[in-house]
Design a protein around this motif. Structure first.
Motif, PDB file in Angstrom:
ATOM      1  N   ILE A 250       0.842  -1.205   0.000  1.00  0.00           N
ATOM      2  CA  ILE A 250       0.000   0.000   0.000  1.00  0.00           C
ATOM      3  C   ILE A 250       0.874   1.251   0.000  1.00  0.00           C
ATOM      4  CG2 ILE A 250      -1.664   1.321   1.377  1.00  0.00           C
ATOM      5  CD1 ILE A 250      -2.784  -1.423   2.323  1.00  0.00           C
ATOM      6  N   GLN A 251       1.962   1.231   0.791  1.00  0.00           N
ATOM      7  CA  GLN A 251       2.870   2.377   0.833  1.00  0.00           C
ATOM      8  C   GLN A 251       3.551   2.580  -0.514  1.00  0.00           C
ATOM      9  OE1 GLN A 251       3.281   4.647   3.090  1.00  0.00           O
ATOM     10  NE2 GLN A 251       4.938   5.699   2.013  1.00  0.00           N
ATOM     11  N   LYS A 252       3.960   1.490  -1.151  1.00  0.00           N
ATOM     12  CA  LYS A 252       4.591   1.581  -2.471  1.00  0.00           C
ATOM     13  C   LYS A 252       3.617   2.181  -3.487  1.00  0.00           C
ATOM     14  CE  LYS A 252       7.680   0.546  -5.700  1.00  0.00           C
ATOM     15  NZ  LYS A 252       8.999   1.229  -5.802  1.00  0.00           N
ATOM     16  N   ALA A 253       2.379   1.739  -3.432  1.00  0.00           N
ATOM     17  CA  ALA A 253       1.362   2.281  -4.349  1.00  0.00           C
ATOM     18  C   ALA A 253       1.147   3.766  -4.090  1.00  0.00           C
ATOM     19  CB  ALA A 253       0.051   1.514  -4.194  1.00  0.00           C
ATOM     20  N   ARG A 254       1.142   4.154  -2.815  1.00  0.00           N
ATOM     21  CA  ARG A 254       0.927   5.565  -2.484  1.00  0.00           C
ATOM     22  C   ARG A 254       2.094   6.418  -2.984  1.00  0.00           C
ATOM     23  NH1 ARG A 254      -1.705   7.232   3.128  1.00  0.00           N
ATOM     24  NH2 ARG A 254      -3.382   6.194   1.996  1.00  0.00           N
ATOM     25  N   GLU A 255       3.313   5.888  -2.870  1.00  0.00           N
ATOM     26  CA  GLU A 255       4.477   6.627  -3.369  1.00  0.00           C
ATOM     27  C   GLU A 255       4.370   6.878  -4.868  1.00  0.00           C
ATOM     28  OE1 GLU A 255       7.875   4.395  -2.262  1.00  0.00           O
ATOM     29  OE2 GLU A 255       7.687   4.809  -0.118  1.00  0.00           O
ATOM     30  N   GLU A 256       3.704   5.959  -5.573  1.00  0.00           N
ATOM     31  CA  GLU A 256       3.545   6.108  -7.018  1.00  0.00           C
ATOM     32  C   GLU A 256       2.232   6.795  -7.376  1.00  0.00           C
ATOM     33  OE1 GLU A 256       4.161   2.379  -8.953  1.00  0.00           O
ATOM     34  OE2 GLU A 256       6.217   2.175  -8.202  1.00  0.00           O
ATOM     35  N   GLY A 257       1.533   7.318  -6.357  1.00  0.00           N
ATOM     36  CA  GLY A 257       0.346   8.129  -6.618  1.00  0.00           C
ATOM     37  C   GLY A 257      -0.958   7.376  -6.649  1.00  0.00           C
TER      38      GLY A 257
ATOM     39  N   ASP B 149       1.708  14.790 -16.298  1.00  0.00           N
ATOM     40  CA  ASP B 149       0.467  14.022 -16.136  1.00  0.00           C
ATOM     41  C   ASP B 149      -0.303  14.413 -14.881  1.00  0.00           C
ATOM     42  OD1 ASP B 149       1.988  12.909 -14.114  1.00  0.00           O
ATOM     43  OD2 ASP B 149       2.334  11.021 -15.161  1.00  0.00           O
ATOM     44  N   GLY B 150       0.322  15.196 -13.993  1.00  0.00           N
ATOM     45  CA  GLY B 150      -0.373  15.688 -12.810  1.00  0.00           C
ATOM     46  C   GLY B 150      -0.566  14.667 -11.711  1.00  0.00           C
ATOM     47  N   LYS B 151       0.051  13.488 -11.806  1.00  0.00           N
ATOM     48  CA  LYS B 151      -0.140  12.455 -10.787  1.00  0.00           C
ATOM     49  C   LYS B 151       0.522  12.877  -9.478  1.00  0.00           C
ATOM     50  CE  LYS B 151      -0.467   8.568 -14.019  1.00  0.00           C
ATOM     51  NZ  LYS B 151       0.147   7.287 -14.453  1.00  0.00           N
ATOM     52  N   LEU B 152      -0.208  12.727  -8.390  1.00  0.00           N
ATOM     53  CA  LEU B 152       0.297  13.104  -7.076  1.00  0.00           C
ATOM     54  C   LEU B 152       1.388  12.134  -6.633  1.00  0.00           C
ATOM     55  CD1 LEU B 152       0.057  14.874  -4.512  1.00  0.00           C
ATOM     56  CD2 LEU B 152      -1.618  13.198  -3.678  1.00  0.00           C
ATOM     57  N   LYS B 153       2.518  12.674  -6.218  1.00  0.00           N
ATOM     58  CA  LYS B 153       3.628  11.884  -5.676  1.00  0.00           C
ATOM     59  C   LYS B 153       3.722  12.208  -4.187  1.00  0.00           C
ATOM     60  CE  LYS B 153       6.035  12.217 -10.112  1.00  0.00           C
ATOM     61  NZ  LYS B 153       4.982  13.019 -10.757  1.00  0.00           N
ATOM     62  N   MET B 154       3.014  11.427  -3.393  1.00  0.00           N
ATOM     63  CA  MET B 154       2.894  11.732  -1.972  1.00  0.00           C
ATOM     64  C   MET B 154       4.241  11.674  -1.257  1.00  0.00           C
ATOM     65  SD  MET B 154       1.041  12.742   0.469  1.00  0.00           S
ATOM     66  CE  MET B 154      -0.647  12.584  -0.093  1.00  0.00           C
ATOM     67  N   ASP B 155       5.140  10.792  -1.694  1.00  0.00           N
ATOM     68  CA  ASP B 155       6.428  10.686  -1.020  1.00  0.00           C
ATOM     69  C   ASP B 155       7.309  11.904  -1.264  1.00  0.00           C
ATOM     70  OD1 ASP B 155       6.620   9.899  -3.737  1.00  0.00           O
ATOM     71  OD2 ASP B 155       8.551   8.957  -3.333  1.00  0.00           O
ATOM     72  N   GLN B 156       6.945  12.743  -2.224  1.00  0.00           N
ATOM     73  CA  GLN B 156       7.744  13.918  -2.551  1.00  0.00           C
ATOM     74  C   GLN B 156       7.107  15.232  -2.103  1.00  0.00           C
ATOM     75  OE1 GLN B 156      10.876  14.028  -4.012  1.00  0.00           O
ATOM     76  NE2 GLN B 156      10.807  11.825  -3.644  1.00  0.00           N
ATOM     77  N   ILE B 157       5.844  15.184  -1.737  1.00  0.00           N
ATOM     78  CA  ILE B 157       5.138  16.437  -1.483  1.00  0.00           C
ATOM     79  C   ILE B 157       5.723  17.194  -0.288  1.00  0.00           C
ATOM     80  CG2 ILE B 157       3.326  15.514   0.040  1.00  0.00           C
ATOM     81  CD1 ILE B 157       1.355  17.294  -1.598  1.00  0.00           C
ATOM     82  N   GLU B 158       6.240  16.474   0.708  1.00  0.00           N
ATOM     83  CA  GLU B 158       6.803  17.149   1.881  1.00  0.00           C
ATOM     84  C   GLU B 158       8.097  17.885   1.539  1.00  0.00           C
ATOM     85  OE1 GLU B 158       8.705  14.592   4.878  1.00  0.00           O
ATOM     86  OE2 GLU B 158       8.159  12.882   3.600  1.00  0.00           O
TER      87      GLU B 158
END
Length: 736
Positions: free
Chosen positions: A130-137, A205-214
């Motif tokens: 789940i964390q890996k998927a979130r990192e990839e948006g 593509d505008g995909k959210l990269k949650m691991d980078q947002i901080e």
């Protein structure tokens, strides 16, 4: 645990009788040996039966992680520990998301085939997916686990993954933005607004990269600091997501302030190890200029390198700003704390399965007892990578005491030997068979050897070479080469055999010199025309070739920094028939941009220039020909040349060619890169620019298990009628 509790209650009554243990047995152990089990128990035959010690032993066994159940029985003084071990994982599959990344699964999941099946670890693996998927948006990822118990008791585990949906940033707003355009901000952040053509390659593509947002707030702040805005403040990102549509709006608040100018730069050293004035001379941040945080970082590194080269391995550089908010100026102060001088205690080498320790050690510029030097450390790493023996090299520092460190040199070897057997068919030569064997590091000795044979109905070519770059681990090198060729052309037959011997010396860290003597016998026969360029008969070449080589690149096959150049002068006329003087120089410059743009883009510039003076007899085969992989791609090898009245290639006396290349990663896991290039070359008899050609294209560069391979797709840009063009070329075994 219930069985264990009942066992303990049973034993408690026995303890009251103060029994002694006659024997200790273990049943059901697979992963632990009886010897280790006895150490865990802490009881021995003859000792008193102790309920507390048995309780502690059971807990220790559970801590091993191998057991599903444990119970203890006692009969006539025989104490028996019964174990039911957890099953092993015989297979792990992922269905859906990550299905194509089977090689990466052990790293992603944290479990692998052969591990003990543990439900807690399975739950942890689900969370990691789940964390890996979130990192990839991807969000709302669902992971289910199916298990199957096999007849042998092992378990197959299948993770069924629905990766969920991408959150798309439809709107990016930066309130308070004045100094920069929104596009400039989007160039440096990871999370960007979706472009209208976001589905196309090259558009966001505008995909959210949650691991980078901080980190994006810090990236924006850093952009301001590069332009002198020391008072700039950037808020944490505010993300608003509509989970019905998975569209999002991203918002930042910025307070810019004004840009600051550098009023003065000062350096304070807690120990007088170097004159501050000497350090100030090399500062990139200049007095009177706009402040730039990137230049400040480079200056800090430069100061650190200077001090570390004096032996102060643990030097600290602390920056400080004294801002004048009224006139927007700042005084930059560096406090330098050198610490103590550090010496090398030992150099420890690991990872070399094949290469001898002494071959590695001779490329390391620091030895036990030497004063530490950061430059020597970096140069040692680059020197090891320039050998071409290693895929990766790291040198770690391990502190031994206040003034001593160990250097841990860790290498990862790469294949250096090639065995090739192949064939082909040509319209003129018919069936062509070839075989070759070579090794840049034979038996791990650092010696380069090669042997090749080519055969067809029109030709036979044999070549053998050996090169020792360090005779007896000294600074001297020795090379030997032998060759024999017979070739039947349309208009003549040529027999060519010869040998060369060369002696070289390492003159400095990056500079090497050599002197080579060549002796060659040539014979032209069956010549079907009269020409001054192709005289029938025998002739001998006896030549001496002094040369110099400079190489400070950081890798053999794929350099990212440095210069590799050489210059040689071949004088033929020490006896024999050939009389000429041939000068030739090569230059290559490599510049990697990863540190600047955070992307592994490597720029390359390569140039070659040659000039021949005819001193009495200059054979046509000793003249210059360009075209092909090493000069102007898009044309057949050696096909660009002046011609005689019959249209035959007669070579040139003057030539220049150069190339501009840009190399990017293609498939990192396969060590494959994509390179775009433009080539331009000139050649002539009386001047350099009598004939000029150019070409462009792309090449796939692959560091394969068989060695480096290049597949080149090129097109000529200004070809003329009669030119021999080539759109596809292939090479193996050469540096890129």
């Amino acid at each position: 645990m219930k069985k264990s509790v009942w066992s303990l209650l049973l034993l408690s009554s026995l303890i009251l009788q103060a029994k002694n243990i006659k024997e200790i047995k273990f049943e059901g152990l697979i992963h632990l040996s009886s010897t280790i089990a006895e150490e865990i128990v802490g009881l021995h035959p003859g000792s008193e039966l102790d309920i507390k010690k048995i309780d502690i032993a059971i807990k220790k066994f559970y801590e091993q992680g191998y057991f599903k159940d444990i119970w203890v029985t006692e009969e006539d003084g025989i104490l028996t520990f019964h174990f039911v071990e957890k099953p092993m994982i015989s297979k792990i599959d992922v269905t859906g998301y990550l299905e194509s990344k089977k090689e990466e699964l052990p790293q992603i999941l944290g479990i692998k085939k052969g591990d003990i099946y543990d439900e807690e670890k399975i739950e942890e693996a689900k969370l990691k997916i789940i964390q890996k998927a979130r990192e990839e948006g991807y969000y709302d990822t669902v992971v289910e686990v199916e298990t199957k118990t096999l007849p042998n008791g092992s378990i197959e585990v299948d993770f069924l993954v629905n990766k969920g949906e991408n959150i798309i940033i439809r709107k990016l707003e930066i309130c308070g933005l004045r100094a920069f355009d929104k596009d400039e901000i989007e160039d440096i952040v990871a999370n960007r607004e979706r472009d209208f053509f976001g589905w196309m390659l090259g558009f966001d593509d505008g995909k959210l990269k949650m691991d980078q947002i901080e980190y994006d707030s810090a990236r924006i702040k850093d952009l301001y600091m590069r332009e002198g805005y020391l008072d700039a403040k950037v808020s944490n990102p505010f993300l608003r997501v509509d989970f019905n549509t998975y569209n999002a709006k991203l918002l930042y608040h910025v307070k810019e302030g004004e840009p600051y100018t550098v009023e003065d730069i000062k350096i304070f050293l807690t120990q007088p190890v170097i004159e501050p004035k000497k350090l100030l001379e090399e500062m990139k941040l200049k007095k009177g200029k706009i402040f730039n945080i990137e230049r400040l970082r480079r200056d800090m590194q430069k100061i650190k390198e200077h001090i570390a080269d004096l032996g102060y391995a643990y030097v600290r550089v602390i920056p400080d700003f004294k801002k004048n908010s009224k006139n927007h100026t700042t005084i930059v102060e560096y406090t330098v704390i050198p610490g103590k001088k550090v010496y090398i205690h030992d150099v420890i080498i690991s990872g070399n399965q094949r290469t001898l320790d002494r071959v590695i050690r001779r490329e390391i510029y620091l030895a036990p007892g030497d004063l530490y030097s950061l430059t020597d450390l970096k140069d040692s790493k680059n020197a090891l990578k320039r050998t071409g023996f290693f895929q990766d090299v790291t040198i770690e520092e391990r502190r031994v005491s206040e003034n001593e460190i160990d250097l841990l040199v860790k290498v990862k070897e790469m294949p250096t030997g090639n065995i090739m057997v192949g064939g082909g068919y040509g319209s003129y030569e018919g069936v062509i068979l070839n075989a070759s064997i070579s090794d840049r590091n034979i038996f791990g000795s650092g010696i380069n050897t090669s042997l090749s044979v080519d055969y067809s109905s029109k030709s036979l070519r044999f070549n053998f070479g050996i090169y020792n770059p360090r005779i007896f681990d000294s600074d001297y090198s020795l090379s030997l080469n032998f060759y024999n060729t017979t070739y039947q052309s349309y208009d003549y037959t040529q027999k060519r055999k010869g040998a060369s011997v060369g002696l070289g010396k390492q003159l400095s860290r990056y500079l090497r010199g050599s002197v080579t003597y060549k002796y060659e016998e040539n014979e032209l026969s069956d010549v079907t025309f009269d020409s001054i360029y192709f005289p029938e008969g025998k002739y001998i070449k006896s030549a001496i070739v002094p040369a110099f080589y400079w190489d400070n690149t950081d890798d053999f096959y794929v350099p990212r920094h440095g210069i590799a150049s050489s210059v040689s002068v071949e004088y033929a006329g020490i006896g024999g028939d050939d009389k000429y003087l041939k000068s030739y120089a090569k230059f290559a410059y490599y510049y990697g941009l990863e540190d600047i743009i955070d992307y592994d883009l490597v720029l390359r510039y390569k140039a070659r220039v040659g000039y021949i003076s005819d001193l009495g007899y200059l054979p046509v085969n000793e003249k210059f020909y360009i075209g092909g992989i090493r000069s102007v791609r898009g044309y057949s090898s050696g096909s660009i040349s002046p011609v005689d009245t019959e249209g035959r290639l007669i070579g040139g006396k003057q030539t220049f060619s150069n190339s501009i290349e840009a190399s990017i990663p293609l498939i990192n896991s396969a060590r494959m890169r994509l390179t775009f290039f433009y080539d331009y070359g000139m050649i002539g008899e009386e001047s350099f620019n009598e004939i000029s050609r150019s070409g462009a294209g792309a090449a796939i560069e692959w560091l394969s298990p068989m060695g480096p391979i290049q597949l080149i797709f090129s097109t000529p840009l200004n070809d003329k009628p009669g030119d021999r063009t080539s759109s596809l070329e292939f090479s193996m075994g050469t540096k890129f």
